[in-house]
Design an enzyme around this catalytic site. Sequence first.
Site, PDB file in Angstrom:
ATOM      1  N   ASP A   1     116.425  67.748  70.283  1.00  0.00           N
ATOM      2  CA  ASP A   1     115.130  67.201  70.697  1.00  0.00           C
ATOM      3  C   ASP A   1     114.096  68.271  71.051  1.00  0.00           C
ATOM      4  O   ASP A   1     113.104  67.970  71.703  1.00  0.00           O
ATOM      5  CB  ASP A   1     115.320  66.233  71.880  1.00  0.00           C
ATOM      6  CG  ASP A   1     115.979  66.906  73.077  1.00  0.00           C
ATOM      7  OD1 ASP A   1     116.430  68.059  72.956  1.00  0.00           O
ATOM      8  OD2 ASP A   1     116.041  66.271  74.135  1.00  0.00           O
TER       9      ASP A   1
ATOM     10  N   ARG B   1     119.416  60.746  74.004  1.00  0.00           N
ATOM     11  CA  ARG B   1     118.340  60.477  74.975  1.00  0.00           C
ATOM     12  C   ARG B   1     117.180  59.760  74.303  1.00  0.00           C
ATOM     13  O   ARG B   1     117.326  58.641  73.886  1.00  0.00           O
ATOM     14  CB  ARG B   1     117.890  61.771  75.634  1.00  0.00           C
ATOM     15  CG  ARG B   1     118.541  61.986  76.968  1.00  0.00           C
ATOM     16  CD  ARG B   1     117.817  63.063  77.734  1.00  0.00           C
ATOM     17  NE  ARG B   1     118.795  64.046  78.153  1.00  0.00           N
ATOM     18  CZ  ARG B   1     118.551  65.013  79.006  1.00  0.00           C
ATOM     19  NH1 ARG B   1     117.364  65.164  79.515  1.00  0.00           N
ATOM     20  NH2 ARG B   1     119.494  65.856  79.351  1.00  0.00           N
TER      21      ARG B   1
ATOM     22  N   ARG C   1     123.724  70.348  86.661  1.00  0.00           N
ATOM     23  CA  ARG C   1     122.319  69.994  86.821  1.00  0.00           C
ATOM     24  C   ARG C   1     121.961  70.370  88.251  1.00  0.00           C
ATOM     25  O   ARG C   1     122.734  70.125  89.177  1.00  0.00           O
ATOM     26  CB  ARG C   1     122.118  68.518  86.508  1.00  0.00           C
ATOM     27  CG  ARG C   1     122.375  68.270  85.006  1.00  0.00           C
ATOM     28  CD  ARG C   1     121.676  67.075  84.454  1.00  0.00           C
ATOM     29  NE  ARG C   1     121.527  67.115  83.008  1.00  0.00           N
ATOM     30  CZ  ARG C   1     122.458  66.722  82.126  1.00  0.00           C
ATOM     31  NH1 ARG C   1     123.613  66.261  82.529  1.00  0.00           N
ATOM     32  NH2 ARG C   1     122.210  66.784  80.831  1.00  0.00           N
TER      33      ARG C   1
ATOM     34  N   ASP D   1     121.288  66.960  71.328  1.00  0.00           N
ATOM     35  CA  ASP D   1     120.244  65.972  71.009  1.00  0.00           C
ATOM     36  C   ASP D   1     119.273  66.392  69.908  1.00  0.00           C
ATOM     37  O   ASP D   1     118.609  65.552  69.323  1.00  0.00           O
ATOM     38  CB  ASP D   1     119.429  65.652  72.271  1.00  0.00           C
ATOM     39  CG  ASP D   1     120.258  64.961  73.330  1.00  0.00           C
ATOM     40  OD1 ASP D   1     121.365  64.503  73.007  1.00  0.00           O
ATOM     41  OD2 ASP D   1     119.807  64.895  74.484  1.00  0.00           O
TER      42      ASP D   1
ATOM     43  N   GLY E   1     123.121  69.612  79.769  1.00  0.00           N
ATOM     44  CA  GLY E   1     124.285  69.074  79.049  1.00  0.00           C
ATOM     45  C   GLY E   1     124.916  70.158  78.199  1.00  0.00           C
ATOM     46  O   GLY E   1     124.212  70.877  77.495  1.00  0.00           O
TER      47      GLY E   1
ATOM     48  N   ASP F   1     115.665  71.258  76.769  1.00  0.00           N
ATOM     49  CA  ASP F   1     114.277  71.241  77.193  1.00  0.00           C
ATOM     50  C   ASP F   1     114.109  71.543  78.698  1.00  0.00           C
ATOM     51  O   ASP F   1     113.300  72.392  79.089  1.00  0.00           O
ATOM     52  CB  ASP F   1     113.814  69.818  76.847  1.00  0.00           C
ATOM     53  CG  ASP F   1     112.405  69.574  77.192  1.00  0.00           C
ATOM     54  OD1 ASP F   1     111.584  70.392  76.796  1.00  0.00           O
ATOM     55  OD2 ASP F   1     112.136  68.563  77.870  1.00  0.00           O
TER      56      ASP F   1
ATOM     57  N   THR G   1     121.611  72.029  72.771  1.00  0.00           N
ATOM     58  CA  THR G   1     121.769  70.624  73.162  1.00  0.00           C
ATOM     59  C   THR G   1     122.166  69.844  71.925  1.00  0.00           C
ATOM     60  O   THR G   1     121.654  70.121  70.836  1.00  0.00           O
ATOM     61  CB  THR G   1     120.471  70.018  73.754  1.00  0.00           C
ATOM     62  OG1 THR G   1     120.583  68.583  73.737  1.00  0.00           O
ATOM     63  CG2 THR G   1     119.221  70.392  72.985  1.00  0.00           C
TER      64      THR G   1
HETATM   65  P1  ADP Z   1     118.647  70.007  79.430  1.00  0.00           P
HETATM   66  O1  ADP Z   1     118.470  71.446  79.699  1.00  0.00           O
HETATM   67  O2  ADP Z   1     119.868  69.732  78.603  1.00  0.00           O
HETATM   68  O3  ADP Z   1     117.376  69.348  78.928  1.00  0.00           O
HETATM   69  P2  ADP Z   1     118.138  68.831  82.058  1.00  0.00           P
HETATM   70  O4  ADP Z   1     116.856  68.185  81.671  1.00  0.00           O
HETATM   71  O5  ADP Z   1     119.091  68.040  82.903  1.00  0.00           O
HETATM   72  O6  ADP Z   1     119.022  69.296  80.804  1.00  0.00           O
HETATM   73  O7  ADP Z   1     117.789  70.190  82.808  1.00  0.00           O
HETATM   74  C1  ADP Z   1     118.812  71.071  83.229  1.00  0.00           C
HETATM   75  C2  ADP Z   1     118.379  71.788  84.472  1.00  0.00           C
HETATM   76  O8  ADP Z   1     117.205  72.549  84.219  1.00  0.00           O
HETATM   77  C3  ADP Z   1     117.998  70.881  85.645  1.00  0.00           C
HETATM   78  O9  ADP Z   1     119.116  70.421  86.359  1.00  0.00           O
HETATM   79  C4  ADP Z   1     117.151  71.826  86.477  1.00  0.00           C
HETATM   80  O10 ADP Z   1     117.973  72.732  87.177  1.00  0.00           O
HETATM   81  C5  ADP Z   1     116.398  72.601  85.390  1.00  0.00           C
HETATM   82  N1  ADP Z   1     115.087  71.965  85.150  1.00  0.00           N
HETATM   83  C6  ADP Z   1     114.827  70.852  84.446  1.00  0.00           C
HETATM   84  N2  ADP Z   1     113.517  70.551  84.460  1.00  0.00           N
HETATM   85  C7  ADP Z   1     112.927  71.504  85.224  1.00  0.00           C
HETATM   86  C8  ADP Z   1     111.572  71.743  85.659  1.00  0.00           C
HETATM   87  N3  ADP Z   1     110.574  70.926  85.306  1.00  0.00           N
HETATM   88  N4  ADP Z   1     111.346  72.814  86.452  1.00  0.00           N
HETATM   89  C9  ADP Z   1     112.350  73.640  86.802  1.00  0.00           C
HETATM   90  N5  ADP Z   1     113.637  73.464  86.449  1.00  0.00           N
HETATM   91  C10 ADP Z   1     113.927  72.422  85.671  1.00  0.00           C
HETATM   92  O1  F6P Z   2     123.321  66.528  76.279  1.00  0.00           O
HETATM   93  C1  F6P Z   2     122.346  65.536  76.139  1.00  0.00           C
HETATM   94  C2  F6P Z   2     122.923  64.227  76.546  1.00  0.00           C
HETATM   95  O2  F6P Z   2     124.127  64.162  75.899  1.00  0.00           O
HETATM   96  C3  F6P Z   2     122.091  62.991  76.290  1.00  0.00           C
HETATM   97  O3  F6P Z   2     122.137  62.528  74.974  1.00  0.00           O
HETATM   98  C4  F6P Z   2     122.647  62.021  77.310  1.00  0.00           C
HETATM   99  O4  F6P Z   2     121.724  61.057  77.703  1.00  0.00           O
HETATM  100  C5  F6P Z   2     122.968  62.907  78.461  1.00  0.00           C
HETATM  101  O5  F6P Z   2     123.167  64.209  77.933  1.00  0.00           O
HETATM  102  C6  F6P Z   2     124.118  62.473  79.296  1.00  0.00           C
HETATM  103  O6  F6P Z   2     124.633  63.564  80.009  1.00  0.00           O
HETATM  104  P1  F6P Z   2     125.323  63.533  81.447  1.00  0.00           P
HETATM  105  O7  F6P Z   2     126.314  62.446  81.423  1.00  0.00           O
HETATM  106  O8  F6P Z   2     125.928  64.889  81.537  1.00  0.00           O
HETATM  107  O9  F6P Z   2     124.224  63.295  82.421  1.00  0.00           O
END
Ligand code: ADP
Ligand code: F6P
Length: 319
Positions: A130, A172, A72, A128, A11, A103, A126
């Site tokens: 978090d 989240r 993503r 969040d 995000g 994360d 982020t």
């Molecule tokens: P954020 O980074 O904001 O927490 P996401 O959880 O959607 O957002 O993760 C972003 C991207 O990071 C994912 O689309 C993926 O490409 C990568 N990613 C997330 N989790 C993993 C994982 N366990 N192993 C490898 N890549 C990951």
């Molecule tokens: O960036 C974090 C966040 O805004 C969360 O609070 C929310 O659940 C999520 O991303 C929604 O993101 P998207 O619509 O891009 O999947």
Amino acid sequence: MKKIAILTSGGDAPGMNACIRACVRSALNSGLEVYGVDRGYKGLVENKIFPMTSHSVCDIIQRGGTILKSARCLEFKNTETRKIASENLKNLGIEGLVVMGGDGSITGAKMLSDEYGINVVGIPCTIDNDLAYTDFTLGFDTAVNTVLWAINALRDTMTSHDRVSIIKVMGRHCGDIALYAGICGGAEYILVPEVPYDIQKIANEIKKNKERGKTASIIILAEGAGNEQEIKTLVSVISGADVKFSTLGHIQRGGTPTMFDRMIAAKFGVKAIDLLLDGKTNRVVGCRGKEIFDLDITEALSQKKKFDTELYKMSTILS
Ligand code: ADP
Ligand code: F6P
């Protein structure tokens, strides 16, 4: 180290652009060649990696979003996909990678480093807030200020019409946006996933308040803390109040970054480049008060986020 690359993932968060600018300018200043990656891990896998100059980051410090775009990329959870990404970096002679994200994105960076020896530095970005290891993530302050603007606006109209407003905010599984915005916006009730609450009790209180002449209230509802329709129905049936529901959604993710976010963007970016230059890799940067620190990426990700119950208690006294 001669060449590095920067990507933004997950995000987006206000301040990412200011942080890209800080990384690029600081790296160029130290004689590094800098590359940008289009759309996070997706671009890394598709080899969409391009050179960046000082001019590439002109006029972006004040803009929300990310000029590098974000995406993503679920395939990145597979080791074979990560292998392709690491080969793309190695073929270009890129020795260091700065990953800005939450994360999930930082977990992806750790996997690249563990499995394929890529030197990574993670920057917590982020809205969040978090990530446990840092007081604040980049983007959180701006998002909270956006929510505060909405609370102020809603309070004006709710008070004029003796109404109760339920405002749903992002986060989240983390109630920080709700907590900080609720305290600073003077919300009467803050509902977060980390703290159990009794909606019937809240509705009865609103009813009693109405009888005493307090006719308007604000309830901040964090994403993940309950079903808004059920809460709205219960509060209106029990209290007899006219209840309105607003969801702020992605408005919270955009907008011009605050002074606080621009400042940590600058400091995080410069620190990340210093770490790469010093060969201190597979680290993340974070802030504790005014101090910027770095930490081993695995240790950072292993920490569990603790909800600030003291701050929450304070909010119940002040409301
Ligand atoms: P954020 O980074 O904001 O927490 P996401 O959880 O959607 O957002 O993760 C972003 C991207 O990071 C994912 O689309 C993926 O490409 C990568 N990613 C997330 N989790 C993993 C994982 N366990 N192993 C490898 N890549 C990951
Ligand atoms: O960036 C974090 C966040 O805004 C969360 O609070 C929310 O659940 C999520 O991303 C929604 O993101 P998207 O619509 O891009 O999947």
